[in-house]
Design an enzyme around this catalytic site. Sequence first.
Site, PDB file in Angstrom:
ATOM      1  N   TYR A   1       1.269   5.666  -0.517  1.00 16.25           N
ATOM      2  CA  TYR A   1       0.767   6.855   0.169  1.00 16.25           C
ATOM      3  C   TYR A   1       0.855   8.036  -0.795  1.00 16.25           C
ATOM      4  CZ  TYR A   1       0.109   9.498   4.612  1.00 16.25           C
ATOM      5  OH  TYR A   1      -0.371  10.266   5.659  1.00 16.25           O
TER       6      TYR A   1
ATOM      7  N   ASP B   1       0.849  -1.188   0.000  1.00 16.52           N
ATOM      8  CA  ASP B   1       0.000   0.000   0.000  1.00 16.52           C
ATOM      9  C   ASP B   1       0.887   1.242   0.000  1.00 16.52           C
ATOM     10  OD1 ASP B   1      -2.470   1.242  -0.079  1.00 16.52           O
ATOM     11  OD2 ASP B   1      -2.594   1.447   2.092  1.00 16.52           O
TER      12      ASP B   1
ATOM     13  N   ARG C   1       1.169  16.783  13.157  1.00 15.57           N
ATOM     14  CA  ARG C   1       2.331  17.681  13.056  1.00 15.57           C
ATOM     15  C   ARG C   1       1.880  18.962  12.350  1.00 15.57           C
ATOM     16  NH1 ARG C   1       3.724  12.841  11.125  1.00 15.57           N
ATOM     17  NH2 ARG C   1       3.602  13.640   8.987  1.00 15.57           N
TER      18      ARG C   1
ATOM     19  N   HIS D   1      -4.248  13.988   1.052  1.00 13.28           N
ATOM     20  CA  HIS D   1      -4.530  13.149   2.215  1.00 13.28           C
ATOM     21  C   HIS D   1      -3.342  13.163   3.174  1.00 13.28           C
ATOM     22  CE1 HIS D   1      -5.844   9.731   4.642  1.00 13.28           C
ATOM     23  NE2 HIS D   1      -4.678   9.158   4.412  1.00 13.28           N
TER      24      HIS D   1
ATOM     25  N   THR E   1      -4.834   6.615   0.067  1.00 15.99           N
ATOM     26  CA  THR E   1      -6.079   7.370   0.047  1.00 15.99           C
ATOM     27  C   THR E   1      -5.966   8.567  -0.897  1.00 15.99           C
ATOM     28  OG1 THR E   1      -6.426   6.753   2.351  1.00 15.99           O
ATOM     29  CG2 THR E   1      -7.782   8.537   1.488  1.00 15.99           C
TER      30      THR E   1
END
Length: 435
Positions: free
Chosen positions: A135, A133, A149, A140, A366
């Site tokens: 990113y 997976d 953060r 997102h 996502t």
Amino acid sequence: MTVITDHTHDLDARSWVLGSENHPDFPIQNLPFAIFSSGGSKKRAGVAIGDMILDLEAAADHMAADARKIGELGNRPNLNALFACGSKAMTTLRHAIFELLTDGGKQAAIEPLLYRASECELYLPFDIRDYTDFYTGIHHATNVGKLFRPDNPLLPNYKYVPIGYHGRASSVRVSGSEVTRPKGQTKAPDADEPSVGPTKRLDYELEMAVWVGKGNALGEPIDIADAKNHIAGIGILNDWSARDLQAWEYQPLGPFLAKSFHSTVSPWIVTLDALAPFRVAQDARPEGDPQPLDYLFDDDDQATGALDVRMEVHLSTAKMRENGEVPHCLSTGPMTAMYWTVAQLITHHSSNGCDLNPGDLLGTGTLTGDTPDSVGSLLEITNGGKEPLTLPNGETRTFLENGDEIVMTAYAQKDGAARIGFGECRGRIAAGPMG
């Protein structure tokens, strides 16, 4: 550069299969693949056309010799061997299927090989050995980063390297499979030690699935210019997430039990051939962002490597279904929200010599857009659970409750081309303890 299309993309092309013309998902210009069975028969490969499924193995007997040898691989209970043939072979097969379904002279022979999709069962399309997976959704990543953060939402490596983690292939399930609320360790900020119990912050993630076709040998990286030839096709992925488990366990090595309990994929594989009219340029990086390193950069990929696909996610609660209410649209967003192209994911994954295999699953991460109505998770919609979502019937949600059903869909559409869709990716949270 110009994307190459052919007669199978012709907006005026018509199939003799009733109901396929202007079908919102599966017109003749799409022809996606899946694994199906009918009436207790064996699992085998099928091709969607309108509301019907064509038995690929049986149809292969009516193809020319070059396509027949490929189509006969449809007799397997998964698509691994079929897509391992490579992109050129799959283009040959696409042309043969297109001919069978558009030539009226072949209708009498082919029509008995069609099965009504509503009467068939669909399965995982591939035997998945590995699942990674990524990113890639920068909006997102920024939104989530701000929750933890606020002054530094993106870590320094994000714009240099496609971030990903190795997921759990054994718990990937096809659309329609029930989702069991996972248990695990969580720790409240004011608690002295963690406790174990069902997650109270169950979430969905709106992603697209990238399926590997032809693999590579261990130690032989895939060049960025050749990466597209290793992609079987695209589907929809819901990467279910337990946010409270994730917050406690993810440091220092990343996601574990918060992700490995269930991932849902759509059953249909939409090929890159079908998506050719919807290939677009990768968005130019904002001023000040670094350009991809040389091994991740290819002019053609930058010019045509993004996919103009729209995604939608709907929520249906148990109360809504009981009252006959339609599912509520939570968001709609673009696949072009990817900071990295699909080809870049393939290339980077193999750049250290890692061998990818037919049927490997890669998640995009996502894909949240740049507007409030295009966010891809409840974590973002509810600002980390601080701002509950109110549904049209008055119910509220911060995270998913038992009985909630998430339905994801996706489609590609533009002037001068037939709209094609991906079917749906559906999962319902089972009844049971909430925590």
